[in-house]
Design an enzyme around this catalytic site. Sequence first.
Site, PDB file in Angstrom:
ATOM      1  N   HIS A  23     101.828  72.317  79.080  1.00 34.61           N
ATOM      2  CA  HIS A  23     102.676  71.223  78.962  1.00 34.61           C
ATOM      3  C   HIS A  23     103.455  71.496  77.497  1.00 34.61           C
ATOM      4  O   HIS A  23     102.525  70.904  76.601  1.00 34.61           O
ATOM      5  CB  HIS A  23     102.393  69.876  78.985  1.00 34.61           C
ATOM      6  CG  HIS A  23     103.200  68.682  78.890  1.00 34.61           C
ATOM      7  ND1 HIS A  23     103.360  67.593  79.761  1.00 34.61           N
ATOM      8  CD2 HIS A  23     104.414  68.510  78.170  1.00 34.61           C
ATOM      9  CE1 HIS A  23     104.337  66.989  79.639  1.00 34.61           C
ATOM     10  NE2 HIS A  23     105.020  67.290  78.683  1.00 34.61           N
TER      11      HIS A  23
ATOM     12  N   HIS B 160     107.118  71.410  75.121  1.00 34.14           N
ATOM     13  CA  HIS B 160     108.599  71.375  74.918  1.00 34.14           C
ATOM     14  C   HIS B 160     109.120  72.188  74.030  1.00 34.14           C
ATOM     15  O   HIS B 160     108.797  72.258  72.676  1.00 34.14           O
ATOM     16  CB  HIS B 160     109.046  69.966  74.451  1.00 34.14           C
ATOM     17  CG  HIS B 160     108.693  69.029  75.218  1.00 34.14           C
ATOM     18  ND1 HIS B 160     109.570  68.422  76.115  1.00 34.14           N
ATOM     19  CD2 HIS B 160     107.436  68.068  75.536  1.00 34.14           C
ATOM     20  CE1 HIS B 160     108.810  67.487  76.995  1.00 34.14           C
ATOM     21  NE2 HIS B 160     107.702  67.272  76.635  1.00 34.14           N
TER      22      HIS B 160
ATOM     23  N   LYS C 152     109.038  68.866  87.812  1.00 32.07           N
ATOM     24  CA  LYS C 152     108.761  67.748  86.748  1.00 32.07           C
ATOM     25  C   LYS C 152     109.229  66.527  87.289  1.00 32.07           C
ATOM     26  O   LYS C 152     110.589  66.476  87.373  1.00 32.07           O
ATOM     27  CB  LYS C 152     109.092  68.011  85.381  1.00 32.07           C
ATOM     28  CG  LYS C 152     108.800  66.962  84.263  1.00 32.07           C
ATOM     29  CD  LYS C 152     107.342  66.915  84.046  1.00 32.07           C
ATOM     30  CE  LYS C 152     107.039  65.598  83.102  1.00 32.07           C
ATOM     31  NZ  LYS C 152     106.330  65.854  82.051  1.00 32.07           N
TER      32      LYS C 152
ATOM     33  N   HIS D 100      99.821  64.377  80.301  1.00 35.49           N
ATOM     34  CA  HIS D 100      99.377  63.552  79.095  1.00 35.49           C
ATOM     35  C   HIS D 100      98.661  62.310  79.226  1.00 35.49           C
ATOM     36  O   HIS D 100      99.285  61.313  78.935  1.00 35.49           O
ATOM     37  CB  HIS D 100     100.645  63.551  78.108  1.00 35.49           C
ATOM     38  CG  HIS D 100     101.905  63.178  78.680  1.00 35.49           C
ATOM     39  ND1 HIS D 100     102.011  62.222  79.721  1.00 35.49           N
ATOM     40  CD2 HIS D 100     103.114  63.798  78.716  1.00 35.49           C
ATOM     41  CE1 HIS D 100     103.499  62.324  80.122  1.00 35.49           C
ATOM     42  NE2 HIS D 100     103.885  62.989  79.642  1.00 35.49           N
TER      43      HIS D 100
HETATM   44  O1  DOR Z   1     106.471  61.904  73.139  1.00 32.85           O
HETATM   45  C1  DOR Z   1     107.027  62.668  74.090  1.00 32.85           C
HETATM   46  N1  DOR Z   1     108.405  63.523  73.648  1.00 32.85           N
HETATM   47  N2  DOR Z   1     106.863  62.584  75.327  1.00 32.85           N
HETATM   48  C2  DOR Z   1     107.565  62.790  76.218  1.00 32.85           C
HETATM   49  O2  DOR Z   1     107.497  62.573  77.258  1.00 32.85           O
HETATM   50  C3  DOR Z   1     108.700  63.460  75.800  1.00 32.85           C
HETATM   51  C4  DOR Z   1     108.952  64.324  74.608  1.00 32.85           C
HETATM   52  C5  DOR Z   1     109.997  64.879  74.394  1.00 32.85           C
HETATM   53  O3  DOR Z   1     110.730  65.644  74.890  1.00 32.85           O
HETATM   54  O4  DOR Z   1     110.154  64.656  73.061  1.00 32.85           O
HETATM   55 ZN    ZN Z   2     106.304  66.013  77.407  1.00 34.26          ZN
END
Ligand code: DOR
Ligand code: ZN
Length: 345
Positions: A14, A16, A100, A175
Site C-alpha cells: 500500500h 502513495h 481500491k 491500514h
Molecule cells: O493518511 C492518509 N493519507 N490516509 C489515506 O487514506 C490517504 C493518504 C493520502 O493519500 O494522503
Molecule cells: Zn493510503
Amino acid sequence: MTTEITITTPDDWHLHLRDGAMMEGVLPHTARDFARAIIMPNLVPPVVTGAQAAAYRDRILAALPEGMEFEPLMTLYLTEATDPADVRAAAASGLVKAVKLYPAGATTNSDSGVRDIDKVRGVLETMAEIGLPLCVHGEVTRPEIDIFDREAVFIDEVLDPLRRATPGLRVVMEHITTAEAAAYAAEGGDDLGATITVQHLMLDRNDMLVGGMRPHYYCLPILKRGTHRPKLVEAATSGSPRFFLGTDSAPHPQHKKEAECCAAGCFTAPVALACLAQVFDEADALDKLDGFVSQHGPRFYGLPVNTGAVTLTKGDPVDLPGSVETGAGPVAVFDPGRAVHWQVT
Ligand code: DOR
Ligand code: ZN
C-alpha cells in the site's frame, strides 16, 4: 542479542507515489528498499480506467532513476461508474493487481469514491469471479460517527455484509488500526488479508496529541487509543499470513502538513524497514519480520516471492533523514520520536 538480520527483499502492499515532481522525489526512497509496491490510485483526477493505470505505470517507470529496479503493481480507483468489462480486461492483461474502494469522503481525494455499495455490485461480482482483490479503506463517513470509531463501525455495517454478499471476493483490509480489525482479519479465511502501517505499529493518539499537536503524525485512519497498538503489533508479529506490510507512505509537501488544516498522511518510505526492525526487535519477533514484509503479501496476491535479500544491522541510534527534497517542495520524513537502532545496510 541479534545485531544483524537478512530478509527476502520486501514489497510494500500500500503506497502513495503521487505524480509529477513529487513522484520523482519520493519514488527512489521506495525503490531502494522494496522490489514492488501496490500503487494507490487516488491521484487528481483518480486512476479509474485500465488505460489511465497503464499511462500512470509508464510515468512511474519513466521517473525511476537509472540503475534502480522497481515494479509498480497498479490499482484502479472504484467509482460508481466503473465498467466491469474494463476491470476484467485490465486484470487479464496483468496490468492491474487490485481495485481500491474508497468510501466517498473518507480521506484524501476520495470524492469520486463509492456512496452506494449497491452501485458497484456488478464490479465486485466480476472481481470475485476472476480473483482480483479489493483493497478497502475501511471507514464509514457518516458525520454522526466519531472519527475514532469509524473503522470498527465499517466492519460491522459495510465490510462483513459485503463479504457475505459476495462469496469468493478477495479483500484486503487496508491500514488496520484497531483491535476489532485485527481480530476480524485473524478470523477470516484465505480470501481475507490486512495491511498494517509503520506508524500504527509505533504510535498511538497520545503521541499525536499530548504536549502539542503533531501534524506529521496525522493520518487516516487516525491513530487510535493506546490499547489498540499492542494488538496490531501482536497481529504483525504473529506469523499469520493474513497480515502484511502496507506502509501507506503518503507524502505531502511540508507546508500542507504544517498548516491550519493539515493533510492526512505520514511519509514513512525512507525509514519503514528500519522502524519495522525496531518494532519486531522490541517484540522479540525478528524471526517474523520476513513473513510480514516479504512473504505474506505475495502469497495473498498470488505473486512470486522476491529472490533478492536485504540486510539490516543494529547499533547506536541512527540519525533519521528529517526531510527529503522534491521538486514539489520538502517532505518531512516520519520520525517515531524514539530511538531507532536498526538500519538497512
Ligand atoms: O493518511 C492518509 N493519507 N490516509 C489515506 O487514506 C490517504 C493518504 C493520502 O493519500 O494522503
Ligand atoms: Zn493510503
